[in-house]
Scaffold this active site. Structure first.
Site, PDB file in Angstrom:
ATOM      1  N   ASP A  15       7.624  -1.159 -14.760  1.00 10.71           N
ATOM      2  CA  ASP A  15       7.165  -1.786 -16.000  1.00 10.71           C
ATOM      3  C   ASP A  15       7.709  -1.270 -17.272  1.00 10.71           C
ATOM      4  O   ASP A  15       6.800  -1.276 -18.117  1.00 10.71           O
ATOM      5  CB  ASP A  15       5.644  -2.352 -15.802  1.00 10.71           C
ATOM      6  CG  ASP A  15       5.248  -3.057 -14.750  1.00 10.71           C
ATOM      7  OD1 ASP A  15       6.103  -3.334 -13.726  1.00 10.71           O
ATOM      8  OD2 ASP A  15       3.927  -3.344 -14.530  1.00 10.71           O
ATOM      9  N   ASP A  53       7.487  -6.466 -14.062  1.00 10.00           N
ATOM     10  CA  ASP A  53       6.625  -7.438 -14.043  1.00 10.00           C
ATOM     11  C   ASP A  53       7.190  -8.867 -14.513  1.00 10.00           C
ATOM     12  O   ASP A  53       7.883  -8.741 -15.497  1.00 10.00           O
ATOM     13  CB  ASP A  53       5.276  -6.927 -15.036  1.00 10.00           C
ATOM     14  CG  ASP A  53       3.928  -7.514 -14.229  1.00 10.00           C
ATOM     15  OD1 ASP A  53       3.859  -7.420 -13.072  1.00 10.00           O
ATOM     16  OD2 ASP A  53       3.136  -7.666 -14.981  1.00 10.00           O
ATOM     17  N   HIS A  55       6.095 -12.484 -14.519  1.00  7.76           N
ATOM     18  CA  HIS A  55       5.411 -13.581 -14.063  1.00  7.76           C
ATOM     19  C   HIS A  55       5.845 -15.097 -14.735  1.00  7.76           C
ATOM     20  O   HIS A  55       6.464 -15.281 -15.652  1.00  7.76           O
ATOM     21  CB  HIS A  55       4.031 -13.351 -14.780  1.00  7.76           C
ATOM     22  CG  HIS A  55       3.220 -12.278 -14.408  1.00  7.76           C
ATOM     23  ND1 HIS A  55       2.893 -12.132 -13.122  1.00  7.76           N
ATOM     24  CD2 HIS A  55       2.781 -11.130 -15.028  1.00  7.76           C
ATOM     25  CE1 HIS A  55       2.550 -10.846 -12.850  1.00  7.76           C
ATOM     26  NE2 HIS A  55       2.263 -10.258 -14.340  1.00  7.76           N
ATOM     27  N   LYS A 113       8.447  -8.187  -9.661  1.00  3.60           N
ATOM     28  CA  LYS A 113       7.282  -8.577  -8.770  1.00  3.60           C
ATOM     29  C   LYS A 113       6.318  -9.334  -9.828  1.00  3.60           C
ATOM     30  O   LYS A 113       6.453  -9.370 -10.970  1.00  3.60           O
ATOM     31  CB  LYS A 113       6.702  -7.240  -8.875  1.00  3.60           C
ATOM     32  CG  LYS A 113       6.111  -6.333  -9.944  1.00  3.60           C
ATOM     33  CD  LYS A 113       5.641  -5.001  -9.571  1.00  3.60           C
ATOM     34  CE  LYS A 113       5.194  -4.528 -10.803  1.00  3.60           C
ATOM     35  NZ  LYS A 113       4.374  -4.986 -11.607  1.00  3.60           N
ATOM     36  N   CYS A 158      -0.028  -0.399 -11.801  1.00  6.08           N
ATOM     37  CA  CYS A 158       1.202  -0.708 -11.003  1.00  6.08           C
ATOM     38  C   CYS A 158       1.459   0.773 -10.418  1.00  6.08           C
ATOM     39  O   CYS A 158       2.222   0.863  -9.370  1.00  6.08           O
ATOM     40  CB  CYS A 158       2.484  -0.996 -12.239  1.00  6.08           C
ATOM     41  SG  CYS A 158       3.703  -1.537 -11.232  1.00  6.08           S
TER      42      CYS A 158
HETATM   43  C1  VGL Z   1       0.111  -4.504 -14.595  1.00 10.60           C
HETATM   44  C2  VGL Z   1      -1.657  -5.379 -15.537  1.00 10.60           C
HETATM   45  C3  VGL Z   1      -0.995  -6.560 -15.290  1.00 10.60           C
HETATM   46  C4  VGL Z   1       0.698  -3.058 -13.983  1.00 10.60           C
HETATM   47  C5  VGL Z   1       0.749  -5.573 -14.550  1.00 10.60           C
HETATM   48  O1  VGL Z   1       1.922  -3.311 -13.376  1.00 10.60           O
HETATM   49  O2  VGL Z   1       0.268  -2.106 -14.459  1.00 10.60           O
HETATM   50  N1  VGL Z   1      -1.042  -4.280 -15.185  1.00 10.60           N
HETATM   51  N2  VGL Z   1       0.226  -6.753 -14.711  1.00 10.60           N
HETATM   52 ZN    ZN Z   2       1.364  -8.423 -14.617  1.00 16.85          ZN
END
Ligand code: VGL
Ligand code: ZN
Length: 204
Positions: A15, A53, A55, A113, A158
């Site tokens: 991320d 990340d 979405h 992801k 993550c």
């Molecule tokens: C994450 C919060 C929401 C992470 C991803 O990958 O740390 N944290 N989505």
């Molecule tokens: Zn996320």
């Protein structure tokens, strides 16, 4: 990761995206400070994987997708508790882009992801239902990467879930804390560090 990275080592950068940095939708305190550390670390590895990340709009992890839901609340979903987040890392938006200071041109794989609308995914190996694989463990086995080094955002979500799953999949696992930063929600960082030590993750 003991000694110099070899052909058996892979660095997983989780991320390293604008939304997790100051000014972004789900800013990790000091998140952008990891980019130079990640760049330096990555130069030592022949093999690097980036795991952003990613979405869809309206994702179930977004507070905005639940009537009355507020960011950082926890709700019960089919697979157990799920923290609600501000809308973040929406596919093809500027916030989902890699941070401009990230400089890892030799990364060999980008594994996204969190793209299933109804399942969140902190771990780069397995989604939050703890069942749905991302394919990363299979990739690593086929490439003979037996040792995993993790860094990025956030240490207590993550990076943490990825480290636990990497151990469970049988990989030697190291987390480089200097190249990671935490969200630290209600003591989540302390719990994550303890659980990683317990699981045999090396913390550097
Ligand atoms: C994450 C919060 C929401 C992470 C991803 O990958 O740390 N944290 N989505
Ligand atoms: Zn996320």
């Amino acid at each position: 990761m003991k000694g110099t990275p070899s052909e058996r080592d892979v660095l997983i950068v989780t991320d390293p995206q604008r939304d997790f940095c100051p000014g972004g939708a789900l800013a990790v305190p000091d998140g952008d400070a990891v980019m130079p550390a990640i760049n330096r670390l990555a130069r030592r590895f022949a093999h690097v994987v980036l795991t952003p990340d990613w979405h869809p709009a309206g994702h179930m992890s977004f507070a905005s997708a639940h009537p009355g839901g507020k960011p950082f609340d926890t709700i019960e979903v089919g697979y157990g508790p799920q923290t609600l987040w501000p809308d973040h890392c929406v596919q093809n938006t500027p916030g989902a882009a890699f941070h401009p200071a990230l400089d890892v041109p030799h990364a060999e794989l980008v594994i996204r992801k969190g793209y299933h609308p109804g399942i969140d995914s902190y771990s780069a190996f397995r989604e939050n239902d703890r069942k749905t694989p991302t394919g990363l463990a299979g990739y690593q086995r086929e490439r003979s990467f037996a040792r995993v080094t993790l860094c990025g955002l956030a240490t207590d979500f993550c990076v943490f879930f990825s480290a636990i799953d990497a151990r469970e999949a049988g990989f030697e696992t190291t987390v480089v804390l200097e190249a990671s930063r935490a969200i630290d929600l209600d003591g989540s960082l302390g719990r994550a560090l303890a659980a990683m030590r317990e699981a045999g993750v090396e913390l550097l």
